[in-house]
Scaffold this motif. Structure first.
Motif, PDB file in Angstrom:
ATOM      1  N   PRO A   1       0.821  -1.216   0.000  1.00 17.67           N
ATOM      2  CA  PRO A   1       0.000   0.000   0.000  1.00 17.67           C
ATOM      3  C   PRO A   1       0.856   1.268   0.000  1.00 17.67           C
ATOM      4  O   PRO A   1       1.953   1.306   0.553  1.00 17.67           O
ATOM      5  CB  PRO A   1      -0.789  -0.099   1.306  1.00 17.67           C
ATOM      6  CG  PRO A   1      -0.717  -1.518   1.718  1.00 17.67           C
ATOM      7  CD  PRO A   1       0.561  -2.051   1.168  1.00 17.67           C
ATOM      8  N   LYS A   2       0.318   2.315  -0.625  1.00 16.63           N
ATOM      9  CA  LYS A   2       1.008   3.602  -0.676  1.00 16.63           C
ATOM     10  C   LYS A   2       0.765   4.354   0.631  1.00 16.63           C
ATOM     11  O   LYS A   2      -0.313   4.263   1.211  1.00 16.63           O
ATOM     12  CB  LYS A   2       0.478   4.432  -1.837  1.00 16.63           C
ATOM     13  CG  LYS A   2       0.675   3.803  -3.175  1.00 16.63           C
ATOM     14  CD  LYS A   2      -0.025   4.619  -4.248  1.00 16.63           C
ATOM     15  CE  LYS A   2      -0.500   3.683  -5.321  1.00 16.63           C
ATOM     16  NZ  LYS A   2      -1.762   4.003  -5.871  1.00 16.63           N
ATOM     17  N   SER A   3       1.772   5.105   1.062  1.00 14.83           N
ATOM     18  CA  SER A   3       1.593   5.958   2.237  1.00 14.83           C
ATOM     19  C   SER A   3       1.776   7.411   1.814  1.00 14.83           C
ATOM     20  O   SER A   3       2.425   7.708   0.812  1.00 14.83           O
ATOM     21  CB  SER A   3       2.581   5.590   3.348  1.00 14.83           C
ATOM     22  OG  SER A   3       3.896   5.885   2.967  1.00 14.83           O
ATOM     23  N   LEU A   4       1.196   8.296   2.585  1.00 15.71           N
ATOM     24  CA  LEU A   4       1.298   9.727   2.335  1.00 15.71           C
ATOM     25  C   LEU A   4       2.252  10.300   3.373  1.00 15.71           C
ATOM     26  O   LEU A   4       2.007  10.183   4.577  1.00 15.71           O
ATOM     27  CB  LEU A   4      -0.078  10.378   2.441  1.00 15.71           C
ATOM     28  CG  LEU A   4      -0.176  11.870   2.183  1.00 15.71           C
ATOM     29  CD1 LEU A   4       0.374  12.236   0.812  1.00 15.71           C
ATOM     30  CD2 LEU A   4      -1.619  12.321   2.314  1.00 15.71           C
ATOM     31  N   GLN A   5       3.349  10.870   2.894  1.00 16.44           N
ATOM     32  CA  GLN A   5       4.389  11.405   3.773  1.00 16.44           C
ATOM     33  C   GLN A   5       4.568  12.893   3.490  1.00 16.44           C
ATOM     34  O   GLN A   5       4.510  13.314   2.334  1.00 16.44           O
ATOM     35  CB  GLN A   5       5.719  10.700   3.504  1.00 16.44           C
ATOM     36  CG  GLN A   5       5.661   9.198   3.531  1.00 16.44           C
ATOM     37  CD  GLN A   5       6.005   8.612   4.875  1.00 16.44           C
ATOM     38  OE1 GLN A   5       6.657   9.233   5.687  1.00 16.44           O
ATOM     39  NE2 GLN A   5       5.555   7.402   5.119  1.00 16.44           N
ATOM     40  N   LEU A   6       4.807  13.661   4.534  1.00 14.07           N
ATOM     41  CA  LEU A   6       5.081  15.083   4.386  1.00 14.07           C
ATOM     42  C   LEU A   6       6.563  15.308   4.677  1.00 14.07           C
ATOM     43  O   LEU A   6       7.064  14.871   5.714  1.00 14.07           O
ATOM     44  CB  LEU A   6       4.225  15.904   5.351  1.00 14.07           C
ATOM     45  CG  LEU A   6       4.396  17.415   5.296  1.00 14.07           C
ATOM     46  CD1 LEU A   6       3.889  17.948   3.963  1.00 14.07           C
ATOM     47  CD2 LEU A   6       3.646  18.076   6.429  1.00 14.07           C
ATOM     48  N   ALA A   7       7.259  15.955   3.763  1.00  9.54           N
ATOM     49  CA  ALA A   7       8.674  16.269   3.941  1.00  9.54           C
ATOM     50  C   ALA A   7       8.878  17.757   3.703  1.00  9.54           C
ATOM     51  O   ALA A   7       8.321  18.322   2.761  1.00  9.54           O
ATOM     52  CB  ALA A   7       9.528  15.464   2.969  1.00  9.54           C
ATOM     53  N   GLU A   8       9.663  18.383   4.562  1.00  8.77           N
ATOM     54  CA  GLU A   8       9.964  19.794   4.383  1.00  8.77           C
ATOM     55  C   GLU A   8      11.262  19.927   3.604  1.00  8.77           C
ATOM     56  O   GLU A   8      12.222  19.212   3.869  1.00  8.77           O
ATOM     57  CB  GLU A   8      10.076  20.493   5.731  1.00  8.77           C
ATOM     58  CG  GLU A   8       8.745  20.548   6.458  1.00  8.77           C
ATOM     59  CD  GLU A   8       8.825  21.338   7.744  1.00  8.77           C
ATOM     60  OE1 GLU A   8       9.444  22.424   7.743  1.00  8.77           O
ATOM     61  OE2 GLU A   8       8.278  20.869   8.741  1.00  8.77           O
ATOM     62  N   ILE A   9      11.275  20.846   2.654  1.00 10.49           N
ATOM     63  CA  ILE A   9      12.460  21.069   1.832  1.00 10.49           C
ATOM     64  C   ILE A   9      13.620  21.490   2.738  1.00 10.49           C
ATOM     65  O   ILE A   9      13.462  22.332   3.612  1.00 10.49           O
ATOM     66  CB  ILE A   9      12.175  22.138   0.758  1.00 10.49           C
ATOM     67  CG1 ILE A   9      11.103  21.628  -0.202  1.00 10.49           C
ATOM     68  CG2 ILE A   9      13.451  22.522   0.013  1.00 10.49           C
ATOM     69  CD1 ILE A   9      10.623  22.635  -1.202  1.00 10.49           C
ATOM     70  N   GLY A  10      14.784  20.869   2.517  1.00 13.91           N
ATOM     71  CA  GLY A  10      15.969  21.195   3.299  1.00 13.91           C
ATOM     72  C   GLY A  10      16.137  20.354   4.551  1.00 13.91           C
ATOM     73  O   GLY A  10      17.164  20.412   5.195  1.00 13.91           O
ATOM     74  N   LYS A  11      15.118  19.591   4.912  1.00 14.82           N
ATOM     75  CA  LYS A  11      15.210  18.711   6.079  1.00 14.82           C
ATOM     76  C   LYS A  11      15.179  17.277   5.585  1.00 14.82           C
ATOM     77  O   LYS A  11      14.597  16.964   4.573  1.00 14.82           O
ATOM     78  CB  LYS A  11      14.064  18.962   7.051  1.00 14.82           C
ATOM     79  CG  LYS A  11      14.097  20.355   7.640  1.00 14.82           C
ATOM     80  CD  LYS A  11      13.022  20.528   8.663  1.00 14.82           C
ATOM     81  CE  LYS A  11      13.096  21.920   9.272  1.00 14.82           C
ATOM     82  NZ  LYS A  11      12.073  22.129  10.278  1.00 14.82           N
ATOM     83  N   TRP A  12      15.798  16.393   6.321  1.00 18.06           N
ATOM     84  CA  TRP A  12      15.872  14.987   5.924  1.00 18.06           C
ATOM     85  C   TRP A  12      14.910  14.132   6.722  1.00 18.06           C
ATOM     86  O   TRP A  12      15.157  12.964   6.970  1.00 18.06           O
ATOM     87  CB  TRP A  12      17.305  14.480   6.054  1.00 18.06           C
ATOM     88  CG  TRP A  12      18.226  15.181   5.111  1.00 18.06           C
ATOM     89  CD1 TRP A  12      19.061  16.210   5.398  1.00 18.06           C
ATOM     90  CD2 TRP A  12      18.353  14.954   3.713  1.00 18.06           C
ATOM     91  NE1 TRP A  12      19.712  16.643   4.281  1.00 18.06           N
ATOM     92  CE2 TRP A  12      19.299  15.874   3.220  1.00 18.06           C
ATOM     93  CE3 TRP A  12      17.757  14.066   2.820  1.00 18.06           C
ATOM     94  CZ2 TRP A  12      19.669  15.920   1.885  1.00 18.06           C
ATOM     95  CZ3 TRP A  12      18.141  14.121   1.501  1.00 18.06           C
ATOM     96  CH2 TRP A  12      19.079  15.037   1.045  1.00 18.06           C
ATOM     97  N   GLN A  13      13.798  14.702   7.131  1.00 19.91           N
ATOM     98  CA  GLN A  13      12.818  13.961   7.908  1.00 19.91           C
ATOM     99  C   GLN A  13      11.475  13.977   7.187  1.00 19.91           C
ATOM    100  O   GLN A  13      11.148  14.934   6.499  1.00 19.91           O
ATOM    101  CB  GLN A  13      12.648  14.576   9.301  1.00 19.91           C
ATOM    102  CG  GLN A  13      13.915  14.558  10.119  1.00 19.91           C
ATOM    103  CD  GLN A  13      13.722  15.279  11.440  1.00 19.91           C
ATOM    104  OE1 GLN A  13      12.869  16.139  11.570  1.00 19.91           O
ATOM    105  NE2 GLN A  13      14.524  14.922  12.425  1.00 19.91           N
ATOM    106  N   THR A  14      10.724  12.913   7.372  1.00 18.06           N
ATOM    107  CA  THR A  14       9.363  12.869   6.833  1.00 18.06           C
ATOM    108  C   THR A  14       8.404  12.621   7.981  1.00 18.06           C
ATOM    109  O   THR A  14       8.783  12.144   9.043  1.00 18.06           O
ATOM    110  CB  THR A  14       9.198  11.748   5.782  1.00 18.06           C
ATOM    111  OG1 THR A  14       9.474  10.503   6.395  1.00 18.06           O
ATOM    112  CG2 THR A  14      10.104  11.982   4.588  1.00 18.06           C
ATOM    113  N   HIS A  15       7.163  12.964   7.736  1.00 15.55           N
ATOM    114  CA  HIS A  15       6.102  12.790   8.721  1.00 15.55           C
ATOM    115  C   HIS A  15       4.986  11.990   8.052  1.00 15.55           C
ATOM    116  O   HIS A  15       4.470  12.403   7.010  1.00 15.55           O
ATOM    117  CB  HIS A  15       5.605  14.160   9.182  1.00 15.55           C
ATOM    118  CG  HIS A  15       4.372  14.133  10.012  1.00 15.55           C
ATOM    119  ND1 HIS A  15       4.329  13.557  11.264  1.00 15.55           N
ATOM    120  CD2 HIS A  15       3.129  14.600   9.771  1.00 15.55           C
ATOM    121  CE1 HIS A  15       3.098  13.678  11.749  1.00 15.55           C
ATOM    122  NE2 HIS A  15       2.353  14.313  10.857  1.00 15.55           N
TER     123      HIS A  15
END
Length: 142
Positions: free
Chosen positions: A2-16
């Motif tokens: 299954p696909k997941s929806l992740q939020l990533a901020e530009i310039g940071k190496w973390q996803t939510h």
């Protein structure tokens, strides 16, 4: 998988992680810092959801300030469909078999917008609308 929806901020190496098991349709909301997607976690009840984060927004839930995050299930998709588009007025359009349907979010009922079986079009799978709302594109099997 299954696909997941992740939020990533530009310039940071973390996803939510926002949601797991989502559909292929992902659309930005008009005039607000939010987007819509289909939640497929309950295979018997696919739902159109709205995610928003940050900024100052006024929506049906209330005033959202700063970095607040909201992720709400709005209404079910048409059975057997998962792709949708949004008109400039904020109405949702979906296609199923040989008909187009529209939903006003304040009413939350899918109604037939157009029956195009006489045009020889069957099996609508995807829909898109121009930014001005004057043209609608569809993908169909026939």
């Amino acid at each position: 998988e299954p696909k997941s929806l992740q939020l990533a901020e530009i310039g940071k190496w973390q996803t939510h992680l926002i949601a797991e098991n989502i559909g292929r349709c992902l659309l930005k909301a008009h005039n607000e810092k939010a987007f819509y997607y289909v939640d497929k976690s309950d295979t018997n009840n696919l739902m159109i959801c709205k995610y928003s984060k940050g900024g100052v927004q006024l929506d049906g839930v209330g005033l959202q300030l700063g970095n607040n995050e909201t992720n709400e299930k709005l209404f079910p998709v048409l059975k057997g469909s998962e792709d949708f588009c949004i008109t400039p007025e904020g109405n949702f359009i979906m296609g199923k078999e040989n008909s187009l349907y529209m939903l006003n979010p304040s009413i939350k009922i899918w109604t037939v917008l157009a029956d195009i079986k006489n045009d020889g079009i069957k099996g609508i799978t995807r829909v898109a609308i121009s930014p001005d709302g004057k043209r609608l594109a569809i993908v169909a099997k026939e």
